[in-house]
Design a protein around this motif. Structure first.
Motif, short mmCIF file in Angstrom:
data_model
loop_
_atom_site.label_atom_id
_atom_site.label_comp_id
_atom_site.label_asym_id
_atom_site.label_seq_id
_atom_site.Cartn_x
_atom_site.Cartn_y
_atom_site.Cartn_z
N THR A 29 0.84 -1.19 0.00
CA THR A 29 0.00 0.00 0.00
C THR A 29 0.88 1.24 0.00
OG1 THR A 29 -1.91 1.08 1.05
CG2 THR A 29 -0.27 0.10 2.52
N TYR A 30 0.35 2.34 -0.58
CA TYR A 30 1.10 3.58 -0.63
C TYR A 30 0.12 4.74 -0.70
CZ TYR A 30 0.30 3.07 -5.72
OH TYR A 30 -0.27 2.90 -6.95
N GLU A 31 0.65 5.96 -0.54
CA GLU A 31 -0.22 7.14 -0.60
C GLU A 31 0.34 8.13 -1.60
OE1 GLU A 31 -1.48 8.97 3.23
OE2 GLU A 31 -1.08 10.86 2.17
N LEU A 32 -0.57 8.69 -2.40
CA LEU A 32 -0.20 9.69 -3.39
C LEU A 32 -1.31 10.73 -3.44
CD1 LEU A 32 1.07 8.09 -6.73
CD2 LEU A 32 2.04 10.04 -5.52
N ASP A 33 -0.97 12.01 -3.46
CA ASP A 33 -1.97 13.09 -3.50
C ASP A 33 -3.01 12.92 -2.38
OD1 ASP A 33 -0.70 13.59 -5.96
OD2 ASP A 33 -2.13 12.26 -6.97
N GLY A 34 -2.57 12.42 -1.25
CA GLY A 34 -3.50 12.25 -0.13
C GLY A 34 -4.43 11.07 -0.26
N LYS A 35 -4.20 10.20 -1.26
CA LYS A 35 -5.08 9.03 -1.45
C LYS A 35 -4.31 7.73 -1.25
CE LYS A 35 -7.44 11.64 -4.97
NZ LYS A 35 -7.20 11.97 -6.38
N GLN A 36 -4.96 6.81 -0.54
CA GLN A 36 -4.32 5.51 -0.29
C GLN A 36 -4.62 4.54 -1.44
OE1 GLN A 36 -5.53 3.49 3.31
NE2 GLN A 36 -4.15 1.75 2.95
N TYR A 37 -3.58 3.88 -1.90
CA TYR A 37 -3.72 2.86 -2.95
C TYR A 37 -3.27 1.50 -2.39
CZ TYR A 37 -3.90 6.72 -6.36
OH TYR A 37 -4.23 7.84 -7.08
N VAL A 38 -3.79 0.43 -2.97
CA VAL A 38 -3.33 -0.92 -2.66
C VAL A 38 -3.01 -1.62 -3.98
CG1 VAL A 38 -3.83 -3.07 -1.45
CG2 VAL A 38 -4.93 -0.97 -0.72
N ALA A 39 -1.84 -2.25 -4.05
CA ALA A 39 -1.42 -2.89 -5.31
C ALA A 39 -1.10 -4.35 -5.06
CB ALA A 39 -0.18 -2.19 -5.86
N VAL A 40 -1.46 -5.19 -6.03
CA VAL A 40 -1.14 -6.62 -5.90
C VAL A 40 -0.91 -7.22 -7.29
CG1 VAL A 40 -3.53 -7.48 -5.97
CG2 VAL A 40 -1.78 -8.78 -4.73
N ALA A 41 0.10 -8.09 -7.38
CA ALA A 41 0.35 -8.83 -8.62
C ALA A 41 -0.58 -10.03 -8.66
CB ALA A 41 1.81 -9.29 -8.67
N ALA A 42 -1.23 -10.24 -9.81
CA ALA A 42 -2.12 -11.40 -9.95
C ALA A 42 -2.11 -11.82 -11.41
CB ALA A 42 -3.55 -11.04 -9.53
N GLY A 43 -2.18 -13.13 -11.63
CA GLY A 43 -2.12 -13.61 -13.02
C GLY A 43 -0.85 -13.08 -13.66
N HIS A 44 -1.01 -12.24 -14.68
CA HIS A 44 0.15 -11.67 -15.35
C HIS A 44 0.02 -10.15 -15.39
CE1 HIS A 44 1.19 -15.73 -16.25
NE2 HIS A 44 0.01 -15.91 -16.80
N ALA A 45 -0.47 -9.57 -14.31
CA ALA A 45 -0.66 -8.11 -14.28
C ALA A 45 -0.57 -7.58 -12.86
CB ALA A 45 -2.02 -7.75 -14.88
N MET A 46 -0.24 -6.29 -12.75
CA MET A 46 -0.27 -5.60 -11.47
C MET A 46 -1.60 -4.85 -11.40
SD MET A 46 1.41 -4.96 -8.65
CE MET A 46 3.08 -5.50 -9.01
N PHE A 47 -2.38 -5.11 -10.35
CA PHE A 47 -3.68 -4.47 -10.18
C PHE A 47 -3.57 -3.45 -9.04
CE2 PHE A 47 -4.62 -8.41 -12.23
CZ PHE A 47 -5.73 -8.17 -13.02
N VAL A 48 -4.13 -2.27 -9.26
CA VAL A 48 -4.06 -1.22 -8.24
C VAL A 48 -5.47 -0.71 -7.93
CG1 VAL A 48 -3.12 1.05 -7.67
CG2 VAL A 48 -1.73 -0.60 -8.93
N TYR A 49 -5.77 -0.63 -6.64
CA TYR A 49 -7.10 -0.23 -6.18
C TYR A 49 -7.03 0.99 -5.29
CZ TYR A 49 -8.32 -4.88 -7.77
OH TYR A 49 -8.50 -5.99 -8.55
N GLY A 50 -8.13 1.74 -5.27
CA GLY A 50 -8.28 2.87 -4.35
C GLY A 50 -9.78 3.08 -4.12
N LEU A 51 -10.11 4.04 -3.27
CA LEU A 51 -11.52 4.28 -2.97
C LEU A 51 -12.19 5.06 -4.10
CD1 LEU A 51 -11.22 5.20 0.81
CD2 LEU A 51 -12.14 3.08 -0.16
N ARG A 52 -13.43 4.71 -4.37
CA ARG A 52 -14.22 5.43 -5.36
C ARG A 52 -14.37 6.88 -4.88
NH1 ARG A 52 -18.83 2.47 -5.04
NH2 ARG A 52 -17.72 0.78 -6.05
N GLU A 53 -14.25 7.83 -5.83
CA GLU A 53 -14.33 9.24 -5.40
C GLU A 53 -15.70 9.82 -5.67
OE1 GLU A 53 -11.05 11.37 -7.07
OE2 GLU A 53 -9.70 9.76 -6.48
#
Lengths: 253, 542
Positions: B518-542
């Motif tokens: 997890t990391y924060e950018l522009d005051g928003k928290q993101y969560v990232a995870v590798a799955a299958g053959h891609a990196m997926f990144v999630y955050g809260l709906r704005e």
């Protein structure tokens, strides 16, 4: 040469060539290869040769090889960009591994008695009434697994076991399930896939059904097979004929 | 311009090094970034970010996806530094991405030697960073330094012989001015080692063999020449305690894997944790989990370091859920065994004695042994939350293998496993690290996956989240008591870290074989995870 010609025509017709395997490769080579396979190959490819997606060594389904020479090349050099590493085998060892790969389905079929495949077809369609649940080359029901390529994916002894003791031989993934929805609908069928939240199945009317577990009142995996044992239903010669026919089913494409 | 003004103008450039040694020590206090493989030297995979909560996790949505140009297994846990995500495209291409959009700044391509031999896939689990330099181990056993701004290579050191079965699959660990790695190859009869290299030059600073040589303590735990090809590999990143200046590493299986009669003795330091002086590589202490291992129970788990009260007094602990099915608490100052108990069904031993040694109960030939070959857990990063006091692990429950040992001769570069494990059900697929298919027959009778929360004070399970299929996913927890993980089924989960209740799930359509960050950018928290053959990144709906 004949083998290679077959392979050149169509990769999947390997199964036809597979019939030629026993006898074409020296037993000593096959045995040497089986030992090398267990030590060098089985940790990734599995004992049955089918743990890598889209690769099924025992039914000759290779991604990067058709001829024995191709196989030897892949084994020696590995495949760059994949998990397949190169191997340092000497010529006799390499011959052994290739011989084993070409025969691994038959290897160890040992004591199973095989009869006449054409008579076995009559048993399957007639007395055995197998098509009332199974399907072969477009004929029969889809409720139980399709048997059109069963000869490529099961050994003679595994097929015999399934016929004599279906409950013991049934793979977990083939277990029938019974689900009752909260609205009271009863769904029974063969499980095709399952995860924590849902289950996918073929119901007894051949429909593909996906159920959310949260919508179910009851969900049960049944460990007894609906297939009857043929132990006392078929004579020894009928059983041998049926096994010969099943082993000859290698898929239509 | 005065001389002083000139200097002021230069300062922004002089300060441009991205990650200092001090920042690495304090990584846990810098939650906007994800600076090491397990988030900090304590390896707790815990973040103090708290914007995503049990209450709003249902509003998580996908922000971006980066597909890798590789069909190799994607086990990467990325780094995030000042808005840039660094990941490895399998096996050894490094990509720098804008952590907001997933757009690439640059890609560095590394060509592995064609004759590299690696047991279990061309895998890379991650990178390390210091200053402006990224460090990557390669499957042909090199250690490469790369400029984090340009993607240009800086130095390339050959760590070991790739064609003799040595490989680097772990994320390196930077400690002060050294970058530390260990070698994989436990299925090829290597002699394992951990080594440190100068961050500027790539020159070897120290080397610790995980199998003691003649004259060294522990050498007598190997018979004859077996120490020369006894495995004891390292394939998961260690931890570091700056106060003690000790670095801790989990050591893999002895070789041949399944035929212990070919290597009589305890086989130190296979299946052990070692504590090394970070400056010299000298062994301070060791603890062996599985002496003379017949089951391939690598102890490559992440050493999770925790400072907490233990039986009434503050203590420096190490938590360890081992592949062998037992959960251990050790004193990380001395290596003293404090407590241990099984966390899944175990039949190979009936318990641990007062010193933590297993009381073995070998099973009859051709009968299932619990846990099976992939273990009760494995290399998947666990997590510890200082808020809940719970230790979270990915477990394989009710899972067994039948082990068939076989005599094998060592030949350099050839597989050296000494037999094979098979599934207890004839014809059923056994869950394996290699299998990519979702739920490929891994049905109830051959095991299932779960997330276990263990109360550190009692060693007992607090809660359990069951899945149908097994899991190779690591775990992340946050200061808002949200737990993130995945599994083989192709879901990415958010659970309540206090109760195990499912808060949210996203479909990633392929198996998760890495831990989230997890990391924060522009005051928003993101969560990232590798799955299958891609990196997926999630955050809260704005």
């Amino acid at each position: 040469m004949r083998l290679e010609l077959w392979l050149g025509i169509a990769l999947t017709s390997l199964s036809l060539a597979a019939q030629e395997h026993v006898g074409q490769y020296a037993q000593a080579d096959i045995e040497r290869g089986s030992r090398l396979y267990a030590v060098n190959c089985a940790s990734c490819h599995g004992v049955g040769g089918d743990t890598i997606p889209n690769v099924d060594l025992k039914s000759g389904r290779f991604r990067n090889a058709t001829s024995d020479e191709d196989l030897a090349k892949v084994i020696t050099n590995g495949l760059q960009g994949t998990a397949m590493p190169p191997h340092k085998f000497d010529a006799a060892e390499l011959k052994g591994v290739v011989s084993y790969l070409r025969t691994m389905r038959e290897f160890g079929m040992g004591a199973v008695a095989l009869g006449e495949a054409s008579r076995g077809k009559s048993v399957l369609e007639g007395k055995g009434a197998c098509l009332s649940c199974h399907r072969v080359e477009g004929k029969g029901s889809r409720v139980a697994p399709d048997l059109s390529d069963i000869g490529s994916i099961r050994s003679a002894s595994a097929l015999e076991r399934s016929l004599l003791d279906p409950n013991a031989a049934m793979l977990p993934v083939n277990r029938p399930v019974r689900a009752v929805t909260k609205a009271g609908r009863v769904v029974t069928g063969r499980r095709l896939n399952e995860d924590t939240y849902s289950v996918q199945l073929m119901d007894d009317k051949e429909n593909l059904v996906s159920l959310n577990k949260a919508d179910l009142r009851e969900y049960k995996v049944i460990s007894t097979s609906s297939m009857p044992s043929y132990k006392d239903k078929l004579s020894a010669s009928e059983m041998a004929d049926l096994l010969a026919y099943l082993l000859a089913l290698k898929g239509t494409n | 311009m005065t001389r002083r003004t000139w200097l002021l103008c230069l300062i922004p450039f002089a300060l441009s090094a991205q990650v200092t040694s001090d920042q690495l020590v304090k990584a846990a206090q810098d939650p906007k970034n994800w600076l090491t493989y397990n988030g900090s030297y304590m390896s707790q995979s815990y973040s103090t970010l708290a914007q995503i909560t049990p209450a709003n996790a249902k509003n998580l949505e996908q922000k971006w996806v980066f597909q890798v140009d590789s069909l190799q297994k994607f086990e990467n846990r990325p780094l995030v530094v000042n808005g840039v995500m660094y990941l490895t495209q399998p096996p050894n291409d490094v990509v720098a991405l804008d952590a907001r959009t997933g757009r690439a700044f640059w890609m560095y391509r590394y060509n592995n030697a064609a004759d590299a031999r690696h047991c279990c896939g061309a895998i890379n689990r991650g990178l390390a960073i210091l200053g402006d330099t990224l460090f990557m181990g390669t499957v042909d056993a090199h250690l490469v330094a790369i400029d984090a701004r340009s993607g240009r290579p800086l130095w390339d050191t050959k760590v070991a012989e790739g064609n003799a079965g040595y490989a680097l699959t772990l994320a390196p660990l930077v400690v002060k001015d050294k970058v530390i790695v260990g070698v994989a190859g436990g299925e090829y009869g290597i002699r394992g080692f951990i080594a440190a290299y100068d961050v500027k030059t790539g020159k070897e600073a120290w080397k610790f063999y995980t199998i003691p040589g003649p004259g060294e303590p522990g050498h007598d735990t190997w018979e004859g020449d077996t120490w020369k090809f006894g495995g004891a590999s390292i394939w998961v990143t260690g931890s570091y305690d700056p106060e003690l200046n000790l670095t801790y590493w989990g050591i893999g299986n002895p070789g041949p894997d399944w035929n212990p009669s070919q290597r009589k003795g305890a086989n130190l330091y296979s299946d052990s944790v070692v504590a090394l002086d970070a400056d010299t590589g000298k062994l301070k202490w060791h603890f062996q989990f599985t002496p003379n291992d017949p089951y391939d129970y690598d102890s490559v788990q992440v050493p999770v370091l925790v400072d907490t009260a233990w039986r009434g007094r503050p203590r420096k602990l190490m938590l360890w859920a081992n592949r062998n099915g037992f959960y251990y608490v050790l004193d990380r100052v001395t290596g003293e065994f404090l407590s241990g108990n099984s966390f899944v069904k175990v039949t190979w031993a009936k318990g641990l004695d007062d010193a933590g040694k297993p009381i073995v109960t070998p099973q009859p030939t051709n009968t299932p042994v619990f846990p099976g070959v992939q273990g009760g857990t494995n290399w998947y990063s666990p997590s510890y939350s200082p808020r809940t006091g719970l230790f979270y692990i990915s477990a394989w429950e009710d899972y067994a293998s039948i082990f068939l040992p076989q005599e094998v001769e060592y030949k350099e570069g050839l597989s050296f496993t000494g037999g094979r494990p098979v599934a207890p059900i004839i014809g059923a697929r056994s869950p394996s690290l290699r299998a990519n298919q979702i739920n490929a027959g891994a049905a109830e009778s051959i095991g299932y996956g779960s997330v276990l929360a263990i109360d550190v004070r009692t060693g007992q399970k607090k809660w359990k989240f069951d899945m149908i299929d097994v899991t190779d996913a690591g775990i992340l927890t946050t200061a808002s008591d949200v737990l993130f993980t995945g599994g083989r089924e192709g879901y990415f989960h958010a659970l309540d870290a206090r109760t195990g209740a499912l808060l949210w799930k996203g479909s990633v359509g392929g198996q998760v074989s890495a831990a989230p960050v997890t990391y924060e950018l522009d005051g928003k928290q993101y969560v990232a995870v590798a799955a299958g053959h891609a990196m997926f990144v999630y955050g809260l709906r704005e």
